[in-house]
Design a protein around this motif. Structure first.
Motif, PDB file in Angstrom:
ATOM      1  N   ASP A 194      -0.092   1.315  -3.983  1.00 30.06           N
ATOM      2  CA  ASP A 194      -1.504   1.142  -3.637  1.00 30.06           C
ATOM      3  C   ASP A 194      -2.427   1.371  -4.834  1.00 30.06           C
ATOM      4  N   ARG A 195      -3.509   0.621  -4.830  1.00 28.66           N
ATOM      5  CA  ARG A 195      -4.531   0.686  -5.863  1.00 28.66           C
ATOM      6  C   ARG A 195      -5.042   2.109  -6.105  1.00 28.66           C
TER       7      ARG A 195
ATOM      8  N   ASP B  67       0.832  -1.209   0.000  1.00 27.36           N
ATOM      9  CA  ASP B  67       0.000   0.000   0.000  1.00 27.36           C
ATOM     10  C   ASP B  67       0.859   1.249   0.000  1.00 27.36           C
TER      11      ASP B  67
ATOM     12  N   GLU C 202      -0.728  -2.609  -7.712  1.00 29.44           N
ATOM     13  CA  GLU C 202      -1.914  -3.416  -7.409  1.00 29.44           C
ATOM     14  C   GLU C 202      -3.162  -2.741  -7.968  1.00 29.44           C
TER      15      GLU C 202
END
Ligand code: C2E
Ligand code: CA
Ligand code: CA
Ligand code: CA
Length: 277
Positions: free
Chosen positions: A201-202, A179, A235
Motif C-alpha cells: 500500500d501507498r 493494499d 504503489e
C-alpha cells in the motif's frame, strides 16, 4: 474522503473543486452509465525495477457523468456494491480491457493487465465463470491478466473469496494481494491463498525514505513477498528517493505518479514508446 479526492484530482488532473461538485452522485445516473457503458478504463504503467521497462499496467475505472464531472472510483464502486451492480460493472470493464488488450496485441504489444476485484464481487455467484468465459472468447491467455484483491476483501466472506480466487488461479490468472499492510493478514493466512503478487500500500511507500518505521514496514513487506516466492509491487511512488529505496530493498516493480499517471487506453502505446527512448 478528502484524501481520496485529492489523490483522484492528482490522478486525473481534474481540479478538486470540480470533483467536489460531483459528490451528489445518484444511483439512476450510475445505472444509466452502466447501460451506456460510459464508465471508462484508464491504465497506469507498472515499472520493472531491474530493467526500468514497463512490466504491465493496472486498469482503473474512470467515470465522467453527464454534467462532465469526474466521479472517483472510491465513491461509485461502493455505490455499485451497495446496489448489486458491481458484478455487471466488473464484467463491463473487463470487456473494455480485453478489447484494449486485443488492439495492443494487433500492434505487437503484449501488455499484462491487472484489474481490481472488489470484496462484494468476489462473493457474487458465478463471477469467476463469467470472467473465464469472456477471456476465452477474446482469445487472451489467462497469464496476461492479474486480479488485484484487497486484503480487507478477504475477510468479508472468506469461503467464497477463497473459492473464486482459487478457481481463477487454477485457470492461470495472476492474483495480487492489494493494499498489503492495511489489513491484518498473518503469514499463515496469506499462505492459504494462491497469490502470485504482493502489492504494498501507498501509505508505507510515501514518506518511507524519511521515516524509519515506514522503512521497516516496507522492508518486512518486501521480505514477506520474497519468502512467499511471489512478485512484489510498490504503489504510490512519488519521489526519486522512494524509488531508490525500493530498488535497494529488492522490490520487483513500482507504480506511481513519479513514473506515470493513469492514461486512456489509446494513449498507452505512445507513452510506452516515448518512455523507451
Ligand atoms: P487502488 O487499487 O489502491 O489503486 C491505486 C490508486 O492510487 C488509484 O486511484 C491511482 O490513481 C492512485 N495512485 C497511483 N499512483 C499514485 C501516486 O503516486 N500517488 C497517489 N497519491 N495516488 C496514486 P483511483 O483510480 O482513484 O482508485 C481508487 C481505488 O478505487 C483503487 O485503489 C481501487 O481500490 C478502486 N478501483 C479503481 N478502479 C476499480 C475497478 O475497476 N474495480 C474495482 N473493484 N475497484 C476499483
Ligand atoms: Ca489496485
Ligand atoms: Ca492498491
Ligand atoms: Ca492503496
Amino acid at each position: 474522503l478528502s484524501d481520496a479526492l485529492s489523490s483522484y484530482a492528482a490522478a486525473t488532473e481534474v481540479p478538486e473543486p470540480q470533483i467536489k461538485n460531483a459528490l451528489n452522485i445518484d444511483l439512476a445516473q450510475l445505472k444509466q452509465a452502466l447501460e451506456r457503458a460510459s464508465i471508462q478504463v484508464f491504465y497506469q504503467p507498472k515499472i520493472d525495477l531491474s530493467t526500468m521497462k514497463v512490466a504491465g499496467v493496472e486498469a482503473l475505472a474512470r467515470w465522467k457523468n453527464t454534467q462532465g464531472d469526474w466521479i472517483p472510483p472510491s465513491l461509485f464502486i461502493p455505490l455499485a456494491e451497495e446496489h448489486g451492480l458491481i458484478g455487471d460493472l466488473t464484467l463491463s470493464l473487463l470487456e473494455q480491457i480485453l478489447q484494449d488488450m486485443n488492439t495492443w496485441w494487433e500492434q505487437g504489444n503484449y501488455i499484462p493487465v491487472a484489474m481490481n476485484l472488489s470484496a462484494k464481487s468476489l462473493a457474487e455467484f458465478n463471477l469467476a465463470n463469467e470472467i473465464i468465459q469472456r477471456v476465452i472468447r477474446q482469445g487472451i491467455p489467462a497469464h496476461f491478466i492479474t486480479f488485484e484483491i484487497t486484503e480487507s476483501a478477504l475477510v468479508v466472506d472468506l469461503p467464497s473469496a477463497l473459492a473464486t480466487i482459487s478457481r481463477l488461479r487454477l485457470k492461470g490468472f495472476g492474483i495480487s494481494i492489494d493494499d498489503y499492510g492495511t489489513g491484518f493478514s498473518s503469514m499463515q493466512q496469506l499462505s492459504r491463498f494462491p497469490f502470485s503478487e504482493l502489492k504494498i500500500d501507498r501509505s508505507f511507500v510515501h514518506g518511507a525514505p524519511e521515516r524509519q518505521y515506514l522503512r521497516n514496514i516496507l522492508k518486512s513487506a518486501i521480505d514477506t513477498g520474497i519468502r512467499l516466492g511471489i512478485t512484489t509491487v510498490a504503489e504510490g511512488v512519488e519521489t526519486e528517493a522512494e524509488l531508490h529505496l525500493l530498488k535497494s530493498l529488492g522490490c520487483n516493480q513500482a507504480q506511481g505518479f513519479l513514473l506515470a499517471r493513469p492514461l486512456p487506453g489509446r494513449e498507452l502505446l505512445g507513452w510506452i514508446e516515448r518512455a523507451a527512448q
